[in-house]
Design an enzyme around this catalytic site. Structure first.
Site, PDB file in Angstrom:
ATOM      1  N   LYS A  38      89.384  59.602  17.589  1.00  0.00           N
ATOM      2  CA  LYS A  38      88.483  59.381  16.444  1.00  0.00           C
ATOM      3  C   LYS A  38      88.186  60.711  15.730  1.00  0.00           C
ATOM      4  O   LYS A  38      88.105  60.765  14.498  1.00  0.00           O
ATOM      5  CB  LYS A  38      87.189  58.721  16.925  1.00  0.00           C
ATOM      6  CG  LYS A  38      86.112  58.562  15.868  1.00  0.00           C
ATOM      7  CD  LYS A  38      86.482  57.611  14.734  1.00  0.00           C
ATOM      8  CE  LYS A  38      85.424  57.647  13.647  1.00  0.00           C
ATOM      9  NZ  LYS A  38      85.675  56.706  12.552  1.00  0.00           N
TER      10      LYS A  38
ATOM     11  N   LYS B 102      78.241  65.087  10.926  1.00  0.00           N
ATOM     12  CA  LYS B 102      78.147  65.017  12.393  1.00  0.00           C
ATOM     13  C   LYS B 102      79.539  65.005  13.018  1.00  0.00           C
ATOM     14  O   LYS B 102      79.831  65.748  13.956  1.00  0.00           O
ATOM     15  CB  LYS B 102      77.366  63.742  12.758  1.00  0.00           C
ATOM     16  CG  LYS B 102      77.260  63.424  14.214  1.00  0.00           C
ATOM     17  CD  LYS B 102      77.917  62.149  14.709  1.00  0.00           C
ATOM     18  CE  LYS B 102      78.049  60.957  13.855  1.00  0.00           C
ATOM     19  NZ  LYS B 102      78.812  59.856  14.406  1.00  0.00           N
TER      20      LYS B 102
HETATM   21  P1  NAD Z   1      73.794  53.251  10.624  1.00  0.00           P
HETATM   22  O1  NAD Z   1      72.873  54.407  10.563  1.00  0.00           O
HETATM   23  O2  NAD Z   1      73.922  52.334   9.443  1.00  0.00           O
HETATM   24  O3  NAD Z   1      73.426  52.302  11.877  1.00  0.00           O
HETATM   25  C1  NAD Z   1      72.913  52.762  13.087  1.00  0.00           C
HETATM   26  C2  NAD Z   1      71.853  51.772  13.530  1.00  0.00           C
HETATM   27  O4  NAD Z   1      71.359  52.164  14.809  1.00  0.00           O
HETATM   28  C3  NAD Z   1      70.633  51.732  12.595  1.00  0.00           C
HETATM   29  O5  NAD Z   1      70.385  50.377  12.224  1.00  0.00           O
HETATM   30  C4  NAD Z   1      69.483  52.320  13.433  1.00  0.00           C
HETATM   31  O6  NAD Z   1      68.236  51.709  13.154  1.00  0.00           O
HETATM   32  C5  NAD Z   1      69.954  51.970  14.828  1.00  0.00           C
HETATM   33  N1  NAD Z   1      69.412  52.835  15.863  1.00  0.00           N
HETATM   34  C6  NAD Z   1      69.312  54.190  15.859  1.00  0.00           C
HETATM   35  N2  NAD Z   1      68.782  54.602  17.043  1.00  0.00           N
HETATM   36  C7  NAD Z   1      68.559  53.488  17.771  1.00  0.00           C
HETATM   37  C8  NAD Z   1      68.032  53.251  19.075  1.00  0.00           C
HETATM   38  N3  NAD Z   1      67.611  54.260  19.835  1.00  0.00           N
HETATM   39  N4  NAD Z   1      67.959  51.966  19.511  1.00  0.00           N
HETATM   40  C9  NAD Z   1      68.372  50.945  18.738  1.00  0.00           C
HETATM   41  N5  NAD Z   1      68.876  51.096  17.498  1.00  0.00           N
HETATM   42  C10 NAD Z   1      68.945  52.353  17.030  1.00  0.00           C
HETATM   43  O7  NAD Z   1      75.212  53.831  11.052  1.00  0.00           O
HETATM   44  P2  NAD Z   1      76.648  53.136  10.914  1.00  0.00           P
HETATM   45  O8  NAD Z   1      77.242  53.524   9.602  1.00  0.00           O
HETATM   46  O9  NAD Z   1      76.557  51.703  11.305  1.00  0.00           O
HETATM   47  O10 NAD Z   1      77.439  53.965  12.030  1.00  0.00           O
HETATM   48  C11 NAD Z   1      77.271  53.729  13.431  1.00  0.00           C
HETATM   49  C12 NAD Z   1      78.304  54.570  14.183  1.00  0.00           C
HETATM   50  O11 NAD Z   1      79.623  54.170  13.761  1.00  0.00           O
HETATM   51  C13 NAD Z   1      78.194  56.070  13.921  1.00  0.00           C
HETATM   52  O12 NAD Z   1      78.498  56.778  15.077  1.00  0.00           O
HETATM   53  C14 NAD Z   1      79.240  56.312  12.835  1.00  0.00           C
HETATM   54  O13 NAD Z   1      79.716  57.655  12.859  1.00  0.00           O
HETATM   55  C15 NAD Z   1      80.317  55.305  13.240  1.00  0.00           C
HETATM   56  N6  NAD Z   1      81.183  54.815  12.155  1.00  0.00           N
HETATM   57  C16 NAD Z   1      80.674  54.462  10.936  1.00  0.00           C
HETATM   58  C17 NAD Z   1      81.530  54.015   9.927  1.00  0.00           C
HETATM   59  C18 NAD Z   1      81.028  53.636   8.545  1.00  0.00           C
HETATM   60  O14 NAD Z   1      81.864  53.475   7.623  1.00  0.00           O
HETATM   61  N7  NAD Z   1      79.725  53.469   8.323  1.00  0.00           N
HETATM   62  C19 NAD Z   1      82.906  53.909  10.175  1.00  0.00           C
HETATM   63  C20 NAD Z   1      83.378  54.230  11.415  1.00  0.00           C
HETATM   64  C21 NAD Z   1      82.517  54.683  12.415  1.00  0.00           C
END
Ligand code: NAD
Length: 299
Positions: A173, A241
């Site tokens: 990744k 990050k």
């Molecule tokens: P996001 O910030 O939209 O979602 C994260 C969620 O986790 C939020 O709803 C937040 O409230 C919740 N959260 C945070 N701490 C928490 C806790 N302690 N307990 C419960 N819930 C908690 O982020 P995202 O875009 O969905 O990304 C999530 C992961 O996937 C990240 O690591 C990101 O790098 C990865 N990712 C994102 C994408 C993208 O296009 N958005 C693509 C590939 C990978």
């Protein structure tokens, strides 16, 4: 053992549509998110909401975490009132967040002590890939855990590959994020360059997409970049990050990544200027500034 009940922790941009796809595939999904309102969509789709991560994990065949960063996953899985304590031996912990490979390896060790099978299974494909269940999923961990998780992962992705032992998924990744940042930067530079020459950028993108310069970034990001729509998608904060993970892991391995280091610096600068909440394609704004062409919009 095939997983039927899945605890899904972290229902953000990616987690919410992924959890809904698991419901659609016939799994019993129990969701938890720190901002409780984010479980509403899961409940409307036919899932259930839990009052805490640990209660979601109780009795689940598999727990999926989709959280922002390494400390979030560590605190949910290993911290106070931890998920790992509530999981039963033989069950699966599948972390699909993008986190540090060394943290993924530490989770796998902690899981092994508790008799829980841990996989790091980060994804690529963005929000669209999550919604359409067409993610690319790169999986690190034991082969038997991968085989057991396969039906769950197949309900979320179109390309699911076991790439090696614990941590290997996160290393792949990191390579993905290195490539994506570099390509977005070069697409941004090309768009500013084309604009400066008064070329119609829509036509240019169409023909570039059919040649060797074609890429998923060009197909999926160039139209919104031309429309100056930087709604996330994938936030600058998260890519910053990830580039921290890439540069640290490259240094640890003694590998030089000059283009990656430059992309990391430009992403950090964009964030420092207050654009952390925009989509990572907002690197275009940064490139425009470098040439004094801020807000130039002719298509
Ligand atoms: P996001 O910030 O939209 O979602 C994260 C969620 O986790 C939020 O709803 C937040 O409230 C919740 N959260 C945070 N701490 C928490 C806790 N302690 N307990 C419960 N819930 C908690 O982020 P995202 O875009 O969905 O990304 C999530 C992961 O996937 C990240 O690591 C990101 O790098 C990865 N990712 C994102 C994408 C993208 O296009 N958005 C693509 C590939 C990978």
């Amino acid at each position: 053992m095939s997983a039927r009940t899945i605890a899904f922790i972290g229902l953000g941009v990616m987690g919410a549509p992924m959890a809904a796809n698991l419901v659609r595939a016939g799994f019993d999904v129990v969701g938890y998110n720190r901002t409780a309102a984010r479980t509403d969509a899961l409940v409307a789709a036919g899932g259930r909401a839990a009052p805490s991560a640990a209660e979601a994990a109780e009795g689940a065949d598999a727990v999926i975490t989709m959280l922002p960063d390494s400390p979030d996953v560590e605190s949910v899985v290993l911290g106070e009132g931890k998920v790992l304590d509530r999981m039963r031996p033989g069950s699966l912990l599948i972390d699909m967040s993008t986190i540090r490979p060394d943290v993924a390896r530490a989770l796998a060790l902690a899981g092994a002590e508790a008799g829980v099978r841990v996989l790091d299974a980060p994804v690529s494909g963005g929000e669209q890939g999550a919604v359409e269940a067409k993610l690319s999923i790169m999986v690190g961990g034991e082969e038997d855990a991968f085989d057991a998780a396969r039906p769950v992962l197949d309900a979320l992705g179109a390309t699911v590959v076991h790439v090696g032992p614990a941590g290997a998924g996160q290393t792949v990744k990191a390579a993905n994020q290195l490539i994506v940042a570099g390509v977005i930067e070069l697409v941004s530079e090309a768009l500013v360059f084309l604009d400066a020459h008064g070329v119609d950028r829509g036509s240019a993108v169409r023909v570039l997409a059919g040649g060797l310069a074609g890429s998923a970034v060009l197909d999926r990001k160039a139209p919104s970049m031309l429309a100056r729509d930087f709604d996330p998608g994938f936030r600058v904060d998260l890519h910053h990050k990830d580039l921290g993970i890439v540069t640290a892991a490259a240094r640890e391995a003694g590998v030089a990544i000059p283009m990656g280091a430059l992309a990391a610096s430009l992403m950090a600068s964009l964030r420092a200027q207050g654009f952390g909440d925009l989509d990572h394609s907002a690197l275009l704004l940064q490139v425009e500034r470098l040439s004094g062409r801020e807000g130039e919009t002719s298509n």
